[in-house]
Design an enzyme around this catalytic site. Structure first.
Site, mmCIF file in Angstrom:
data_model
loop_
_atom_site.group_PDB
_atom_site.id
_atom_site.type_symbol
_atom_site.label_atom_id
_atom_site.label_comp_id
_atom_site.label_asym_id
_atom_site.label_seq_id
_atom_site.Cartn_x
_atom_site.Cartn_y
_atom_site.Cartn_z
ATOM 1 N N HIS A 104 10.165 62.089 56.264
ATOM 2 C CA HIS A 104 9.397 62.531 55.279
ATOM 3 C C HIS A 104 9.383 61.907 53.810
ATOM 4 O O HIS A 104 10.421 61.380 53.524
ATOM 5 C CB HIS A 104 9.999 64.212 55.159
ATOM 6 C CG HIS A 104 9.222 64.826 53.938
ATOM 7 N ND1 HIS A 104 9.334 65.365 52.571
ATOM 8 C CD2 HIS A 104 7.977 65.556 54.241
ATOM 9 C CE1 HIS A 104 8.574 65.837 52.265
ATOM 10 N NE2 HIS A 104 7.490 66.062 53.055
ATOM 11 N N LYS A 126 -3.332 65.236 53.968
ATOM 12 C CA LYS A 126 -2.774 66.168 53.176
ATOM 13 C C LYS A 126 -3.876 67.362 52.812
ATOM 14 O O LYS A 126 -4.792 66.810 52.188
ATOM 15 C CB LYS A 126 -2.098 65.749 51.960
ATOM 16 C CG LYS A 126 -1.537 66.988 51.039
ATOM 17 C CD LYS A 126 -0.305 67.662 51.653
ATOM 18 C CE LYS A 126 0.898 66.743 51.557
ATOM 19 N NZ LYS A 126 2.243 67.684 52.036
#
Length: 404
Positions: free
Chosen positions: A300, A172
């Site tokens: 997800h 991320k």
């Protein structure tokens, strides 16, 4: 069955360390609302949702008058009762609908004595593989857990590989300047030859910066580049300039957007989130559209505890065209509120539950413990970084954190 009661309990679950992202941070904990739907036969179905660091108890309580007396097997009617698309312009209940749908599917499975995946067409896999979802992290209160440098990132990834067996790694980004994050990402990829990688800056880059970033990682073994910029047209422009597949969990999160992407492709891989799409059933429906048009599908993660993780596992079990490892924040949790503790990873995958319903039970003592912790600590602003007072991001962002 008929629904007789709906209850919600907000919990705070501690993380190993605060997780940084392009919009702010998870401040060392997740805030999740656990939903219980009780039927007239005494069975209780379980659901779960997030809320950007805040409680959703009041919103769930507001649904009680809609739900009492409703048959939990009528999940299609439920969608229109709670989330009619025109009514939702005034009061978007998509994630609320998802939590109720989870609980209703759980009730159906418990009543029939079958797992949820049997209600959804039957499983095509027994285990769902996961990526090692990696974050830049602030240090925890005891000073441990910081991830700021490439060396810290690689060391953390190696510990996860040793403990859980991951062979896919997702970073991320969108926190530090793009050139710095590219160096860290390349170090991660080069540390694990034979493993696959993916990068996600949450749409923080301009189109031009996203193209530049993509060109700097094209030689790596990329699954995909996730949300390098914001918007379908921006993604379309980036896609035209790189051979790396693009993925999204932000700009294709409903069927209208999915149709637009089919007609004029901007994204190659759709990341299906059981909360963002309003439940497990809409995700399966969307996966069918993706199968028809040869779009990639992945699962997800939106900060799950064990109940939502179970929904992700049942989704992953029944979708034949799941061609990528799923995402999960799960390994960052210090504990869980399900009986038996956290579900284990084995060789980078988690087994699909086969017990009736979602296949998980509440640990009432843990639920009470972490509900009390929420009362002590309260909410937190997901879209702020505790280390950067008065900061907030723009899209595209140019105000990056200082990696030094």
């Amino acid at each position: 069955m008929k629904i007789v009661d709906v209850r919600a309990t907000t919990v705070t679950m501690p993380l190993e360390a605060p997780l940084r992202h392009s919009n702010g941070a998870h401040w060392g904990r997740f805030v999740r609302t656990v939903v219980e739907v009780e039927a007239d036969n005494g069975l209780v179905g379980l659901g779960e949702m997030g809320g950007g660091g805040q409680s959703a108890e009041a919103a769930v309580a507001g649904l009680k008058e809609y739900l009492v007396g409703h048959d939990p097997a009528r999940t299609e009617a439920l969608r229109w009762m709670l989330a009619n698309p025109t009514a939702s312009l005034y009061n978007n209940r998509t994630q609320l609908l998802a939590a109720i749908e989870f609980a209703c599917l759980d009730l159906q499975g418990r009543e029939l004595g079958v797992p949820v995946h049997a209600l959804l067409g039957g499983k095509v896999r027994d285990r769902v593989p996961f990526a090692s979802y990696l974050f830049f992290r602030h240090p925890a209160e005891d000073g441990t857990g910081e991830i700021r440098t490439a060396e810290q990132l690689v060391a953390h990834a190696r510990s996860l590989v040793d403990e859980h067996g991951f062979s896919v790694h997702k970073l991320k980004g969108g926190v530090f300047p793009p050139d710095y994050e590219r160096e860290c990402f390349r170090a991660l990829a080069e540390a694990f030859p034979g493993h696959r990688v993916r990068f996600d800056p949450n749409g923080a880059f301009s189109v031009e910066e996203a193209i530049r970033f993509a060109r700097g990682i094209e030689d790596l073994d990329n699954d995909y580049l996730e949300d390098p910029t914001w918007g379908l047209n921006g993604m379309r422009r980036v896609r035209s300039k790189t051979p790396i597949p693009l993925a999204t969990n932000t700009v294709v999160v409903n069927f209208e957007q999915l149709a637009a992407n089919v007609r004029d492709p901007a994204v190659d891989v759709i990341l299906l989130d059981t909360t963002f799409w309003g439940g497990i059933r809409p995700c399966i429906k969307a996966a069918g559209v993706c199968e028809t048009f040869q779009l990639g599908v992945a699962v997800h993660s939106s900060g799950e505890l064990g109940i939502q993780l179970a929904t992700m596992l049942h989704l992953g079990a029944v979708v034949p065209n799941l061609s990528f490892a799923a995402d999960a924040h799960y390994h960052h949790l210090r504990d869980d509120i399900i009986a038996g503790g956290k579900l284990p990873y084995v060789d980078g995958a988690i087994a699909v539950p086969d017990a009736p319903g979602l296949g998980v039970e509440l640990d009432r003592d843990k639920l009470a413990e972490y509900a009390e912790l929420f009362r002590e600590l309260g909410s937190y602003p997901y879209d702020r970084d505790p280390a950067r007072p008065d900061w907030y991001p723009l899209l595209p962002n140019t105000d990056w954190a200082d990696p030094s």
